[in-house]
Write an enzyme that holds these catalytic residues in place. Sequence first.
Site, PDB file in Angstrom:
ATOM      1  N   ASP A  74      -9.859 -40.675 -14.297  1.00 36.24           N
ATOM      2  CA  ASP A  74     -11.384 -39.876 -14.111  1.00 36.24           C
ATOM      3  C   ASP A  74     -12.239 -39.466 -14.822  1.00 36.24           C
ATOM      4  OD1 ASP A  74     -10.144 -37.945 -15.223  1.00 36.24           O
ATOM      5  OD2 ASP A  74     -10.745 -36.256 -13.772  1.00 36.24           O
TER       6      ASP A  74
ATOM      7  N   LYS B 102      -7.839 -43.669  -6.983  1.00 35.39           N
ATOM      8  CA  LYS B 102      -7.374 -42.297  -7.767  1.00 35.39           C
ATOM      9  C   LYS B 102      -6.835 -41.266  -7.797  1.00 35.39           C
ATOM     10  CE  LYS B 102     -10.809 -39.777  -9.117  1.00 35.39           C
ATOM     11  NZ  LYS B 102     -12.279 -39.553  -9.658  1.00 35.39           N
TER      12      LYS B 102
END
Length: 214
Positions: A138, A120
């Site tokens: 997210d 991420k």
Amino acid sequence: MNKTKRTEIFTRLRNINPNPTTELEFSSPFELLVAVALSAQSTDVGVNKATRRLFPVANTPEAILALGEAGLKDYIKTIGLYNSKAKHIIQTCRILVEKFDSVIPENREDLESLPGVGRKTANVILNTAFGHPTMAVDTHIYRVANRTKIAPGKNVLEVEKRLLKLIPQEFLIDAHHWLILHGRYVCKARKPLCGECVIVDLCEFNKKILPEKS
């Protein structure tokens, strides 16, 4: 959800915010990397308060190494998990200096080799610092993708891959930011603001919370 509907969704999101970006404050890829590392389980507001003190003093790998782990902690102690974050940032700075000539690498493999940098975080750096069409999924993006049915998936990686496949190419660079901001301020977890949503008629969520008609 079909391509026509997705195209209209992102057209509307672009119309209300033509140049979206992260709410983290940064002026270089390195500053962004530090800010993202600090943002795990913390708010962007809290991170910005800390980096406004830190970056004028130390905003390069060498300068942060000169502070040392204890010195760095003094600047970030208001942020959750600051002990482990300070350790990872110091380790990362050392690797950047020794292996990458203090330059943030522009590829996933090298980014993910840095301590505390997962997929991420690497996606955020690639997208926001370098303009790659990546998708850093997210909790906000995961929720919006599934709730609206833009790109439903059972896990973060599945949602990431489906978003990259299904979002029309013209929107890919900025889609990451539009979806995060939409999830943060409109399509909230507990009580989505469907009455204020610009894509409410396109969204396929079957439990919309709409104001009662008078």
